[in-house]
Design a protein around this motif. Structure first.
Motif, short mmCIF file in Angstrom:
data_model
loop_
_atom_site.label_atom_id
_atom_site.label_comp_id
_atom_site.label_asym_id
_atom_site.label_seq_id
_atom_site.Cartn_x
_atom_site.Cartn_y
_atom_site.Cartn_z
N HIS A 262 0.83 -1.21 0.00
CA HIS A 262 0.00 0.00 0.00
C HIS A 262 0.86 1.26 0.00
N GLY A 265 3.93 0.78 -3.12
CA GLY A 265 3.49 0.48 -4.47
C GLY A 265 3.38 -1.01 -4.71
N ASP A 267 4.58 -2.99 -6.84
CA ASP A 267 5.77 -3.75 -7.23
C ASP A 267 6.66 -4.08 -6.04
N ALA A 274 0.96 -7.14 -9.73
CA ALA A 274 0.63 -5.74 -9.48
C ALA A 274 -0.85 -5.46 -9.74
N ARG A 278 -3.48 -3.61 -7.23
CA ARG A 278 -4.24 -2.41 -7.60
C ARG A 278 -5.74 -2.64 -7.43
N GLU A 281 -6.41 -2.40 -3.78
CA GLU A 281 -6.33 -1.01 -3.37
C GLU A 281 -7.62 -0.27 -3.73
#
Length: 495
Positions: A262, A265, A267, A274, A278, A281
């Motif tokens: 978080h 990122g 990666d 990824a 996302r 998130e």
């Protein structure tokens, strides 16, 4: 207020004895005041048992009671508590009532002994405040739930009360009392994986194992002992208590890896593609409040599934440590955000997991609920818990203030105050490293310990300057918490 005894009293006049001569007023002695406190505590225990009978069964209580019925135990819920519960069930005492009675009796026994010891020292007002602390709705409201947190709090309060009966006066415990304190601390250690952060300081301090003139040496000793006990809990639960592995130890690495992803990122944690990070998130699954959303199959369970496939067994631990070493700032931001949530510091008033509960989780196992009369009390508990006065960070600041004012302890009461304050402080600081959820019930012992520490310290000599600075620090924390409560929007419940 001083109380007196007499056999007769003339109307409008002084008490008189035989021959009409005035009787000498005899103040009630310290021992009688102590007995009075014990009697009041016993009455409060009886009232609490009757008012909240048969206690509340939460979701965790229901799951654990299923294990009691089937005889199959795992280590997600404390097997020591489940085994004890099973003994009561085998004896014909079904439902959550046996655990409710146990934790309530431990709770009130400890508070009564603590109040009685203070009353014996002619500290009537602090003794009364101890019993009022036990009645405070956010604490008593959670103590009625048949949970490991309430079992731990009850055992720790009982241990503190037994030991303080002697330690407040600077006396050594009799051998039988020391053995009882160790038994209670041992049980408390087994019912929560992080309880050692509370119990080890108590064991050393209450049993006279600490020398206050060597703080650094004993700090290392306490931390080393705590680490050893935490490391031994899994073998004890799985081998000695024969609980099946549940994978509960994986929740911390999973939560931390999600937090690092978080902040650094998607990666940063290549165990999960990824695109999945996302997606999680966007759905709000990566929250510092608790780890549950990433483990919920209906929410973002694919995160946990993917990580477990990519890093089974010890590989997850290695990936976790590697991610912390590679992204220390992201890890620190994640842990600070979680600790802020745990302590309900710069957080809104409305948060999930505040409670306390008034009704049991719906079930078909015969676990009932208290009468509807408890709803008002539990609502009051919720209101107070969401206020600045109920914020764990405020009680943490209070414990820090007691430690600052009472260090180094000069007498028995000061030693008890410092011991309780250290137990509260270390317990709360540990959540900054190992916490994975922000439930209010986790902090009941620390809040009790902070309150008892302050009342124990009330009978010691304190520097006015230190007391003023400590009070100012607590007031600043209270002000910041109050501002947060009125300015921040409510925290969203987990997905």
């Amino acid at each position: 207020m001083t109380m007196y005894r007499s056999r007769s009293q003339a109307l409008g006049g002084a008490p008189r004895g035989r021959g009409g001569r005035p009787m000498q007023r005899v103040p009630i002695g310290p021992r009688r005041k102590a007995i009075s406190a014990l009697i009041v505590g016993a009455l409060l225990a009886a009232i609490s048992l009757g008012f909240f009978w048969p206690g509340v069964a939460s979701y965790d209580s229901v799951v654990q009671y299923q294990q009691v019925l089937t005889g199959e135990f795992d280590d997600w819920h404390p097997p020591a508590m489940a085994r004890l519960w099973a003994l009561a069930h085998m004896a014909g005492w079904h439902g959550q009532a046996p655990m409710f009675v146990l934790q309530m009796l431990l709770y009130w026994t400890g508070l009564s002994l603590f109040a009685g010891a203070l009353a014996r020292r002619r500290q009537a007002i602090p003794a009364l405040l101890v019993l009022l602390l036990g009645l405070w709705p956010p604490l008593l409201g959670w103590q009625i739930a048949a949970l490991k947190d309430a079992q731990m709090a009850g055992a720790l309060v009982a241990a503190a009360g037994v030991a303080s009966w002697w330690r407040l006066d600077g006396r050594r415990l009799p051998l039988w009392a020391a053995a009882l304190v160790l038994l209670l601390l041992g049980y408390a250690t087994l019912v929560r994986f992080n309880a050692a952060f509370a119990t080890v300081p108590l064991a050393f301090g209450l049993l006279g194992g600490l020398r206050w003139d060597r703080p650094l040496f004993h700090a290392v000793l306490v931390l080393a002992t705590t680490a050893a006990i935490v490391g031994a809990l899994t073998p004890i639960n799985q081998r000695l208590l024969q609980a099946k592995p549940s994978g509960v130890e994986r929740s911390l690495p999973l939560f931390d890896l999600a937090g690092i992803a978080h902040h650094a990122g998607p990666d940063a944690v290549p165990l999960v593609p990824a695109r999945l990070w996302r997606r999680a998130e966007a759905r709000g699954c990566l929250t510092p409040i608790l780890w549950d959303p990433i483990g919920d199959e209906r929410a973002c369970g694919y995160i946990v599934d993917t990580m477990q496939r990519a890093a089974p067994g010890a590989k997850l631990r290695d990936a976790w440590l590697r991610a912390i070493a590679t992204h220390p700032i992201a890890y620190a931001r994640h842990r600070i955000a979680h600790w802020n949530s745990e302590m309900r510091f710069w957080m809104p008033a409305t948060m999930p997991g505040t409670g306390p509960l008034a009704r049991s989780e719906p079930n078909a196992l015969g676990l009932g609920s208290p009468d509807k009369r408890v709803i008002g009390f539990e609502k009051t508990g919720y209101t107070l818990a969401t206020s600045a006065a109920g914020a764990p960070i405020l009680w943490f600041a209070l414990a820090l203030g007691v430690l600052y004012c009472s260090w180094p302890p000069r007498d028995g009461a000061g030693g008890v105050a410092v011991t309780l304050a250290l137990s509260a402080i270390i317990t709360e600081l540990a959540f900054g490293v190992i916490g994975v959820a922000s439930d209010y019930r986790y902090h009941c012992w620390s809040m009790l310990a902070a309150g008892l520490a302050m009342l124990a310290a009330s009978g010691t000599r304190v520097s006015p300057r230190r007391a003023l600075l400590a009070a100012l620090g607590v007031a600043i924390v209270a002000g910041l918490v109050t501002i947060a409560r009125f300015t921040l929007p409510p925290a969203l419940p987990p997905i």
